[in-house]
Design an enzyme around this catalytic site. Sequence first.
Site, PDB file in Angstrom:
ATOM      1  N   ASP A  21       3.302   5.911   1.383  1.00 61.19           N
ATOM      2  CA  ASP A  21       3.262   5.777  -0.066  1.00 61.19           C
ATOM      3  C   ASP A  21       3.691   7.145  -0.608  1.00 61.19           C
ATOM      4  O   ASP A  21       3.782   8.120   0.144  1.00 61.19           O
ATOM      5  CB  ASP A  21       1.836   5.434  -0.507  1.00 61.19           C
ATOM      6  CG  ASP A  21       1.675   5.451  -2.014  1.00 61.19           C
ATOM      7  OD1 ASP A  21       2.509   4.842  -2.711  1.00 61.19           O
ATOM      8  OD2 ASP A  21       0.727   6.092  -2.490  1.00 61.19           O
ATOM      9  N   ASP A  23       3.071   8.507  -4.514  1.00 59.38           N
ATOM     10  CA  ASP A  23       2.197   9.086  -5.531  1.00 59.38           C
ATOM     11  C   ASP A  23       0.758   9.203  -5.035  1.00 59.38           C
ATOM     12  O   ASP A  23       0.154   8.218  -4.622  1.00 59.38           O
ATOM     13  CB  ASP A  23       2.242   8.234  -6.803  1.00 59.38           C
ATOM     14  CG  ASP A  23       3.606   8.298  -7.462  1.00 59.38           C
ATOM     15  OD1 ASP A  23       4.036   9.397  -7.829  1.00 59.38           O
ATOM     16  OD2 ASP A  23       4.252   7.234  -7.602  1.00 59.38           O
TER      17      ASP A  23
END
Length: 236
Positions: A21, A23
């Site tokens: 991922d 953020d």
Amino acid sequence: MSRVTNNAKAGFKKVSHVIFDMDGLLLDSECLYTEASVNVLNQFNKTFTHEMKISVMGMTGRESAKFLIKHLELSVPVEEFMRLMNIEYQHIMPNAKLMPGAEQLVKHLHKNNIPIAVATSSCKESFDLKTQNHKHFFNLFHHTVTGGSDPEVGSGKPSPDIFLVCASRFPDKPKPYDCLVLEDAPNGVTAAVSAGMQCVMVPDKETSPEKCQHATLILPSLTDLKPELFGLPAIK
């Protein structure tokens, strides 16, 4: 201290590919999202709570906008809310820094020829904005899937779509069980597990334990990850 969830009591399974991922996991941008959300909701005399933050983490920008508009009963079109958020993003997102341990781990996997990719709910424009000062770092990944604008990603997290699409774009097209996902958000963990992948979670310190229960392994930081637990080369 790391914590293993019930899903991993039988031990971890060896993997060959790693999906990150972005953020809150690679980039310290969740605090910037919070700042932007607070600024926009202040214009409507509304408060952006931590519970709202946890709910929208991992969603695409449009899904997040729809959620907040409905939850707070705002009388504003989705497009206008997103426009206001984008104004905030333009000012603050280029300031995003790499999270602790991110550079060391990514460079280690890249050096050892472990296929790595990024699966982010951001759209391509937002991804470019946030990563403009880290281009060399993000060039280490084989590919990036920007769920907010990728036509093949039907639904955002917690749907498994983005991780399945991301895995399919490796040249050797690994099976889901061959992929390890690294996430920070509950929605992302749910998406990874639903895709049939193991998931290491590095949650926000304020995320409640019950929101983390589906993760394979929970760590306080990427610096605490031992890749050898999943059959990958150890960091020396």
